[in-house]
Design a protein around this motif. Structure first.
Motif, short mmCIF file in Angstrom:
data_model
loop_
_atom_site.label_atom_id
_atom_site.label_comp_id
_atom_site.label_asym_id
_atom_site.label_seq_id
_atom_site.Cartn_x
_atom_site.Cartn_y
_atom_site.Cartn_z
N ASP A 17 0.88 -1.24 -0.04
CA ASP A 17 0.07 -0.04 -0.04
C ASP A 17 0.78 1.41 -0.05
O ASP A 17 1.84 1.25 0.56
CB ASP A 17 -0.82 -0.09 1.09
N VAL A 18 0.47 2.22 -0.62
CA VAL A 18 1.13 3.76 -0.66
C VAL A 18 2.56 3.34 -1.16
O VAL A 18 3.43 4.03 -0.25
CB VAL A 18 0.81 4.42 0.53
N ALA A 19 2.81 2.84 -1.89
CA ALA A 19 4.29 2.31 -2.26
C ALA A 19 5.27 3.64 -2.70
O ALA A 19 6.41 3.37 -2.44
CB ALA A 19 4.52 1.07 -3.21
N GLU A 60 1.15 6.14 -10.86
CA GLU A 60 1.76 6.76 -11.94
C GLU A 60 2.92 6.01 -12.55
O GLU A 60 2.64 4.81 -12.31
CB GLU A 60 2.49 8.15 -11.34
N ASN A 61 3.56 6.52 -13.45
CA ASN A 61 4.59 5.63 -14.07
C ASN A 61 5.35 5.18 -12.99
O ASN A 61 5.82 5.88 -12.30
CB ASN A 61 5.63 6.74 -15.05
N SER A 62 5.95 3.84 -13.17
CA SER A 62 6.33 3.26 -12.00
C SER A 62 7.90 2.78 -12.40
O SER A 62 8.46 1.83 -11.72
CB SER A 62 5.77 2.08 -11.45
N GLU A 63 8.61 3.36 -13.17
CA GLU A 63 9.72 2.62 -13.69
C GLU A 63 10.84 2.69 -13.05
O GLU A 63 11.62 1.63 -12.79
CB GLU A 63 10.20 3.63 -14.97
N ASN A 64 10.91 3.67 -11.97
CA ASN A 64 11.99 3.39 -11.15
C ASN A 64 11.85 2.35 -9.98
O ASN A 64 12.84 1.90 -9.47
CB ASN A 64 12.19 4.89 -10.18
N TRP A 65 10.71 1.84 -9.94
CA TRP A 65 10.29 0.97 -9.02
C TRP A 65 10.58 -0.75 -9.68
O TRP A 65 10.36 -1.46 -8.93
CB TRP A 65 8.94 0.93 -8.52
N LEU A 66 10.51 -0.69 -10.91
CA LEU A 66 10.41 -1.95 -11.54
C LEU A 66 11.34 -2.30 -12.38
O LEU A 66 11.71 -2.60 -13.72
CB LEU A 66 9.19 -1.96 -12.71
N ASN A 78 -1.91 -1.13 -12.35
CA ASN A 78 -1.78 -0.28 -13.56
C ASN A 78 -2.99 0.74 -13.68
O ASN A 78 -4.17 0.44 -14.73
CB ASN A 78 -1.72 -1.19 -14.97
N TYR A 79 -2.75 1.89 -13.13
CA TYR A 79 -3.82 2.75 -13.11
C TYR A 79 -4.10 3.31 -14.56
O TYR A 79 -5.35 3.88 -15.16
CB TYR A 79 -3.84 3.96 -12.11
N THR A 80 -2.88 3.44 -15.41
CA THR A 80 -2.92 3.78 -16.72
C THR A 80 -3.94 3.04 -17.33
O THR A 80 -4.83 3.60 -18.50
CB THR A 80 -1.58 3.89 -17.33
N LYS A 108 2.05 3.47 -25.73
CA LYS A 108 2.95 4.07 -24.71
C LYS A 108 3.01 3.26 -23.29
O LYS A 108 3.91 3.31 -22.89
CB LYS A 108 2.19 5.47 -24.69
N MET A 109 1.68 2.79 -22.90
CA MET A 109 1.78 2.22 -21.68
C MET A 109 2.67 0.84 -21.75
O MET A 109 3.25 0.56 -20.71
CB MET A 109 0.30 1.74 -21.21
N ILE A 110 2.34 0.19 -22.66
CA ILE A 110 3.31 -1.14 -23.02
C ILE A 110 4.68 -0.86 -22.90
O ILE A 110 5.65 -1.50 -22.37
CB ILE A 110 2.97 -1.80 -24.08
N HIS A 111 4.95 0.30 -23.65
CA HIS A 111 6.59 0.41 -23.95
C HIS A 111 7.39 1.08 -22.91
O HIS A 111 8.44 1.31 -23.05
CB HIS A 111 6.82 1.18 -25.37
N ARG A 112 6.54 1.55 -21.97
CA ARG A 112 7.11 2.46 -20.93
C ARG A 112 8.11 1.36 -19.92
O ARG A 112 8.86 1.90 -19.09
CB ARG A 112 6.21 3.15 -19.89
N TYR A 113 8.07 -0.02 -19.87
CA TYR A 113 8.67 -0.75 -19.11
C TYR A 113 9.32 -1.83 -20.01
O TYR A 113 8.89 -1.96 -21.09
CB TYR A 113 7.74 -1.53 -18.08
#
Length: 564
Positions: free
Chosen positions: A334-336, A366-372, A382-384, A409-414
């Motif tokens: 929660d609230v990561a 939001e975009n979670s790239e830094n966590w993934l 995936n709220y997007t 865009k959603m698919i290619h962000r990770y």
């Protein structure tokens, strides 16, 4: 050629391992700018003066509103790789692109190529095998069931004295609707029949409020929901049916009766737990707003200092305890996005040490790239996905082209293995029911559900969606499960969960746009995994549409078809 739009950053989403001998490389460029892209790679420590390179053509895998994404797979026994790109636009301009920049001739030294220094197995992003074919069912325990096919609807108030002496006082636990763990056990057949093979349960630990996000005791089940033995029964019964269990972990904050916060309230600055909380100020004030950090200014949810080694150790012990003692299969955190990154690195190590196949999902909107990047979460919520589906299916406020661009865009962000593991959903315990956004039009809900079952990511059903439940306010979308409601939506959900689980292409395959028709709101994409290919066609309009995609397809209004 639009040079400022061309980008590639080694590691992360632009270069990642999918096997010890296989590297995926991605180049981003301005939409419609490049005609051809090739990758040249070689041994970073080649014994020859000139690196011997191999050429790999790159495929245009998708486009969003601004960019094209070119991708290739490098399969090689090399463990150290250097590489560069050759790019050509539609006017015949031909350039090379490396770490050095853009050049007309590739005469740079190898140290100026892009580098993937070493393909180490430890750096490979891997998901537990069981997650790759997952269909999730989310349960808000207070609202789901207290018996087979039913819920009492009766609230509870249970008081308990905690602490070492009489001054610690009573703690009250409560529920609103009477749902409990035994109710989940009694309805496992229902969940299995629906087609779900994983249950994500909102918090079940001792807490003051009905939603249980204000934890009192992380090591015990809330008495309104049952006992640890009840929960062990649930996990064992679920596992017998091939159903995994994921619990909700609330470590950003606790409740006012959590032992450490009670000690702070009692002893003030003298408490040994002062540093367990983030930016405490004395004297502590709760009204009109807390003068200490809390979740969303809620005084009853003081923020834990997860950077404190003692707090980190405590939380990691909680994570391990429920895996070791009860056999759970993962956590949703929660609230990561308000917790420090190192916390999740250590938490993941802890739960993977207890169970190498455990799964970790973060609540990040939001975009979670830094966590993934592989060292923290396996997946995030995936709220997007819900936003794009709401715009296209429910509101019809974007056209097919825009829908495809947003999905791409959603698919290619990770990295793609991460996109395959994203938790997709149409609604949750925190947002309104999708059917309400559709103004009750079940055809739109069904089409969005079919897309979720066919799209990259883990499809997640919020309890009651399959019963066509509605609601825009919290008390509505968390209301009791409507067990007696008969609706054709249930059969539609059941059909598509089984279609999803029966296809490796739909659960693991790539994603390629095949057809876009803005005028008739027809959209087709394909997914392929090894020799299996599925082409999925959506008609999101009131019109009857005929089209040819290798064979003639007659699309009824608000319908979906799959071509083998």
């Amino acid at each position: 050629m639009n040079l400022p739009a061309i980008s590639h950053v080694p590691f992360g989403k632009d270069a990642y391992m999918i096997k010890e001998d296989t590297l995926v490389v991605v180049l981003k460029a301005a939409k419609g700018d490049l005609k051809k892209v090739s990758l040249f790679f070689g041994d970073r420590v080649d014994i020859h003066k000139e690196v011997q390179v191999n050429e790999v053509p790159m495929e245009l895998t998708g486009s969003d509103e601004l960019y094209d994404y070119f991708e290739c797979v490098v399969k090689s026994q090399l463990t150290r790789i250097c590489y560069y790109f050759q790019i050509e636009d539609f006017f015949g301009v031909n350039l090379f692109y490396s770490e050095y920049g853009f050049t007309e001739q590739m005469n740079r030294q190898r140290i100026e190529y892009f580098q993937y220094p070493y393909l180490r197995r430890e750096d490979m992003i891997e998901m537990p095998e069981w997650t790759k074919d997952m269909v999730m069912y989310q349960i808000f325990p207070d609202s789901f069931a207290s018996e087979k096919g039913g819920i009492s609807g009766q609230s509870k108030r249970i008081k308990e004295r905690i602490g070492a002496d009489e001054t610690d006082g009573l703690v009250e636990y409560r529920s609103n609707l009477g749902g409990n763990i035994k109710g989940i056990v009694e309805n496992l057949d229902y969940i299995e029949d629906l087609g779900a093979n994983c249950i994500y349960i909102n918090p079940i630990f001792k807490a003051n409020s009905y939603h249980k996000y204000d934890t009192v005791d992380y090591m015990d089940i809330d008495p309104c929901f049952g006992t640890i033995d009840d929960f062990k029964t649930l996990v064992k019964a679920a596992h017998k049916r091939g159903i995994k269990i994921i619990l909700d972990g609330v470590f950003n904050h606790c409740g006012p009766d959590f032992f450490a916060f009670k000690d702070v309230l009692k002893k003030g600055k003298e408490s040994k737990y002062v540093d367990w909380f983030y930016k405490l100020r004395f004297p502590i004030e709760t009204k009109p707003y807390p003068n200490y950090e809390a979740f969303a200014y809620v005084a009853s949810m003081p923020k834990l200092n997860t950077g404190n080694p003692e707090v980190l150790e405590y939380c990691c012990n909680v994570g391990r305890f429920w895996i070791r003692e009860c056999g759970i299969d993962g956590w949703r955190m929660d609230v990561a996005n308000e917790i420090n990154h190192e916390f999740f690195r250590e938490f993941k190590k802890a739960i993977r040490a207890e169970n190498p196949d455990s799964f970790l999902i973060g609540e990040i909107w939001e975009n979670s790239e830094n966590w993934l990047l592989g060292d923290q979460f396996d997946s995030t919520m995936n709220y997007t996905f819900i936003s794009v589906c709401k715009e296209f299916f429910a509101e019809e406020s974007i056209n097919v082209q825009q829908f495809d661009e947003k999905i791409q865009k959603m698919i290619h962000r990770y990295p793609y293995p991460v996109s395959l593991a994203q938790m997709n959903f149409l609604d949750t315990h925190d947002v309104g029911r999708f059917l309400s956004f559709c103004h009750g039009d079940e055809r739109k809900l069904e089409l969005a559900l079919a897309f979720m079952m066919c799209a990259p990511g883990i499809p997640s059903i919020f309890y009651g969606d399959e019963k066509a439940m509605e609601g825009l306010e919290e008390w509505e979308y968390r209301r009791p499960m409507e067990w007696d409601r008969k609706t054709s939506v249930f059969d539609f959900y059941k059909k598509w969960t089984h279609i999803r689980k029966g296809s490796k292409a739909l659960s693991r395959g790539n994603y390629r746009t095949e057809y876009i028709d803005n005028e008739n709101r027809v959209y087709a994409f394909s997914r392929q995994y090894e020799d299996e290919k599925k082409t999925v066609i959506f008609n999101a309009s009131e019109k009857q549409v005929c089209l040819n995609l290798g064979e003639n397809v007659n699309c009824a209004p608000w319908s979906v078809a799959i071509l083998e």
